[in-house]
Design a protein around this motif. Structure first.
Motif, PDB file in Angstrom:
ATOM      1  N   LEU A 173       0.847  -1.230   0.015  1.00 24.37           N
ATOM      2  CA  LEU A 173      -0.070  -0.085  -0.194  1.00 24.37           C
ATOM      3  C   LEU A 173       0.863   1.363  -0.100  1.00 24.37           C
ATOM      4  O   LEU A 173       0.532   2.282  -0.803  1.00 24.37           O
ATOM      5  N   LEU A 174       1.637   1.300   0.797  1.00 24.04           N
ATOM      6  CA  LEU A 174       2.765   2.462   0.987  1.00 24.04           C
ATOM      7  C   LEU A 174       3.463   2.794  -0.263  1.00 24.04           C
ATOM      8  O   LEU A 174       3.655   3.640  -0.853  1.00 24.04           O
ATOM      9  N   ASP A 175       4.316   1.671  -0.636  1.00 23.55           N
ATOM     10  CA  ASP A 175       4.884   1.628  -1.805  1.00 23.55           C
ATOM     11  C   ASP A 175       4.288   2.390  -2.796  1.00 23.55           C
ATOM     12  O   ASP A 175       4.668   3.040  -3.762  1.00 23.55           O
ATOM     13  N   ARG A 176       3.150   1.674  -3.301  1.00 19.05           N
ATOM     14  CA  ARG A 176       2.524   1.902  -4.302  1.00 19.05           C
ATOM     15  C   ARG A 176       1.846   3.797  -4.437  1.00 19.05           C
ATOM     16  O   ARG A 176       1.831   4.464  -5.326  1.00 19.05           O
ATOM     17  N   SER A 177       1.393   3.815  -3.267  1.00 17.48           N
ATOM     18  CA  SER A 177       0.913   5.274  -2.813  1.00 17.48           C
ATOM     19  C   SER A 177       2.193   6.277  -3.158  1.00 17.48           C
ATOM     20  O   SER A 177       1.896   7.156  -3.760  1.00 17.48           O
ATOM     21  N   TYR A 178       3.177   5.871  -2.747  1.00 16.73           N
ATOM     22  CA  TYR A 178       4.273   6.808  -2.957  1.00 16.73           C
ATOM     23  C   TYR A 178       4.900   6.735  -4.367  1.00 16.73           C
ATOM     24  O   TYR A 178       5.251   7.737  -4.788  1.00 16.73           O
ATOM     25  N   ALA A 179       4.795   5.667  -5.060  1.00 17.91           N
ATOM     26  CA  ALA A 179       5.163   5.697  -6.676  1.00 17.91           C
ATOM     27  C   ALA A 179       4.149   6.656  -7.240  1.00 17.91           C
ATOM     28  O   ALA A 179       4.554   7.076  -8.177  1.00 17.91           O
ATOM     29  N   VAL A 180       2.696   6.453  -7.021  1.00 23.49           N
ATOM     30  CA  VAL A 180       1.913   7.443  -7.495  1.00 23.49           C
ATOM     31  C   VAL A 180       2.239   8.888  -7.281  1.00 23.49           C
ATOM     32  O   VAL A 180       2.144   9.838  -8.176  1.00 23.49           O
ATOM     33  N   ALA A 181       2.472   9.099  -5.896  1.00 33.73           N
ATOM     34  CA  ALA A 181       2.727  10.436  -5.410  1.00 33.73           C
ATOM     35  C   ALA A 181       4.187  10.897  -6.322  1.00 33.73           C
ATOM     36  O   ALA A 181       4.036  12.229  -6.883  1.00 33.73           O
ATOM     37  N   ALA A 182       4.948  10.234  -6.638  1.00 33.43           N
ATOM     38  CA  ALA A 182       6.234  10.478  -7.319  1.00 33.43           C
ATOM     39  C   ALA A 182       6.040  10.886  -8.616  1.00 33.43           C
ATOM     40  O   ALA A 182       6.555  11.813  -9.147  1.00 33.43           O
ATOM     41  N   LYS A 183       5.063  10.079  -9.151  1.00 30.68           N
ATOM     42  CA  LYS A 183       4.835  10.452 -10.702  1.00 30.68           C
ATOM     43  C   LYS A 183       4.276  11.503 -10.866  1.00 30.68           C
ATOM     44  O   LYS A 183       4.465  12.452 -11.483  1.00 30.68           O
ATOM     45  N   LEU A 184       3.348  11.833  -9.920  1.00 27.89           N
ATOM     46  CA  LEU A 184       2.642  13.192  -9.954  1.00 27.89           C
ATOM     47  C   LEU A 184       3.320  14.465  -9.816  1.00 27.89           C
ATOM     48  O   LEU A 184       3.405  15.258 -10.527  1.00 27.89           O
ATOM     49  N   ALA A 185       4.306  14.208  -8.895  1.00 32.70           N
ATOM     50  CA  ALA A 185       5.324  15.186  -8.514  1.00 32.70           C
ATOM     51  C   ALA A 185       6.113  15.527  -9.562  1.00 32.70           C
ATOM     52  O   ALA A 185       6.746  16.857  -9.792  1.00 32.70           O
ATOM     53  N   GLU A 186       6.397  14.455 -10.615  1.00 30.04           N
ATOM     54  CA  GLU A 186       7.318  14.670 -11.623  1.00 30.04           C
ATOM     55  C   GLU A 186       6.608  15.432 -12.813  1.00 30.04           C
ATOM     56  O   GLU A 186       7.109  15.852 -13.934  1.00 30.04           O
ATOM     57  N   GLY A 187       5.104  15.708 -12.883  1.00 30.61           N
ATOM     58  CA  GLY A 187       4.555  16.240 -13.851  1.00 30.61           C
ATOM     59  C   GLY A 187       4.462  17.695 -13.967  1.00 30.61           C
ATOM     60  O   GLY A 187       4.947  17.996 -12.987  1.00 30.61           O
ATOM     61  N   PRO A 188       3.558  18.126 -14.912  1.00 35.13           N
ATOM     62  CA  PRO A 188       3.610  19.574 -15.108  1.00 35.13           C
ATOM     63  C   PRO A 188       2.510  20.227 -14.088  1.00 35.13           C
ATOM     64  O   PRO A 188       1.339  19.975 -14.203  1.00 35.13           O
ATOM     65  N   SER A 189       3.091  20.852 -13.045  1.00 36.71           N
ATOM     66  CA  SER A 189       2.326  21.274 -11.880  1.00 36.71           C
ATOM     67  C   SER A 189       1.326  22.307 -12.060  1.00 36.71           C
ATOM     68  O   SER A 189       0.057  21.961 -11.778  1.00 36.71           O
ATOM     69  N   VAL A 190       1.437  22.950 -13.180  1.00 33.01           N
ATOM     70  CA  VAL A 190       0.325  24.267 -13.640  1.00 33.01           C
ATOM     71  C   VAL A 190      -0.955  23.275 -14.329  1.00 33.01           C
ATOM     72  O   VAL A 190      -2.165  23.368 -13.762  1.00 33.01           O
ATOM     73  N   ALA A 191      -0.743  22.375 -15.123  1.00 35.50           N
ATOM     74  CA  ALA A 191      -1.754  21.615 -15.661  1.00 35.50           C
ATOM     75  C   ALA A 191      -2.370  20.708 -14.742  1.00 35.50           C
ATOM     76  O   ALA A 191      -3.509  20.557 -14.807  1.00 35.50           O
ATOM     77  N   ILE A 192      -1.514  20.069 -13.786  1.00 33.64           N
ATOM     78  CA  ILE A 192      -1.831  19.331 -12.854  1.00 33.64           C
ATOM     79  C   ILE A 192      -3.128  19.957 -11.804  1.00 33.64           C
ATOM     80  O   ILE A 192      -4.377  19.696 -11.501  1.00 33.64           O
ATOM     81  N   PHE A 232       9.652  18.215 -16.392  1.00 32.14           N
ATOM     82  CA  PHE A 232       9.152  19.237 -16.034  1.00 32.14           C
ATOM     83  C   PHE A 232       9.804  19.852 -14.818  1.00 32.14           C
ATOM     84  O   PHE A 232      10.314  19.313 -13.978  1.00 32.14           O
ATOM     85  N   ASN A 233       9.560  21.327 -14.854  1.00 30.10           N
ATOM     86  CA  ASN A 233       9.965  22.155 -13.616  1.00 30.10           C
ATOM     87  C   ASN A 233       9.082  22.964 -13.007  1.00 30.10           C
ATOM     88  O   ASN A 233       9.432  23.543 -12.171  1.00 30.10           O
ATOM     89  N   GLY A 234       7.628  22.689 -13.551  1.00 31.90           N
ATOM     90  CA  GLY A 234       6.875  23.501 -12.673  1.00 31.90           C
ATOM     91  C   GLY A 234       6.566  24.926 -12.962  1.00 31.90           C
ATOM     92  O   GLY A 234       5.833  25.560 -12.443  1.00 31.90           O
ATOM     93  N   ARG A 235       7.257  25.437 -14.187  1.00 33.78           N
ATOM     94  CA  ARG A 235       7.144  26.751 -14.624  1.00 33.78           C
ATOM     95  C   ARG A 235       6.413  26.578 -16.055  1.00 33.78           C
ATOM     96  O   ARG A 235       6.413  26.077 -16.817  1.00 33.78           O
TER      97      ARG A 235
END
Length: 178
Positions: free
Chosen positions: A106-125, A175-178
């Motif tokens: 559970l925690l490993d999968r949740s952290y993996a999804v969070a990491a994938k989202l953190a690497e994404g384009p934050s403005v679009a997200i 992505f860099n969030g800008r």
């Protein structure tokens, strides 16, 4: 109660995605808080119960709204009026949660999804999150206008330039969030 309501509003207005990792019981307000999150990953042993009816109360923290939006009015009333426990597999079938995983992962999968989202384009997200929440109370015309406005914002970001470049070069974007 006002603090709880402010918490849900803060969760909805936060431009960063919130992932619920449900392990064990999600009961009453725990269900409401999980449903207020952007994604819900549950352990196989987890269960969900709208237990308010058992004490003569009704769901709070937006539970009525979220549950009705996710499963429709008839199924939402069934879950709230009967207060019966449902398994994580049943919750997945109903569309209440995104994924069921083994208890150990559970925690490993949740952290993996969070990491994938953190690497994404934050403005679009952030815009996607905001517009999905708005769509529940908007008509198609309003959402089309908001989508066009959001696309205009995205087209001004470095992330879009990077994303298009990565697509054309057949590589992963950075992505860099800008």
């Amino acid at each position: 109660m006002k603090v709880s309501q402010e918490l849900v509003q803060t969760m909805l207005n936060l431009e960063k995605p919130i992932i619920a990792a449900v392990n064990g019981a999600a009961a009453g307000a725990g269900v409401s808080l999980a449903l207020a999150c952007d994604m819900v990953i549950a352990a196989r042993s987890a269960f969900f119960i709208q237990s308010f009816i058992k004490i003569g109360a009704l769901p709070d923290l937006g539970g009525i709204h979220f549950l009705t939006q996710l499963v429709g009015p008839h199924r939402a009333k069934e879950l709230m009026l009967l207060g019966e426990k449902i398994t994580s597999e049943q919750a997945l079938q109903l569309g209440l949660i995104n994924e069921v995983v083994s208890d150990e992962s559970l925690l490993d999968r949740s952290y993996a999804v969070a990491a994938k989202l953190a690497e994404g384009p934050s403005v679009a997200i952030g815009l996607i999150k905001r517009l999905v929440h708005r769509s529940a109370n908007s008509n198609l015309e309003e959402i089309l206008e908001l989508e066009a406005f959001g696309q205009g914002l995205c087209f001004q970001t470095e992330d879009l330039i990077e994303g298009v470049g990565a697509f054309l070069e057949k590589r992963a974007p950075h992505f860099n969030g800008r």
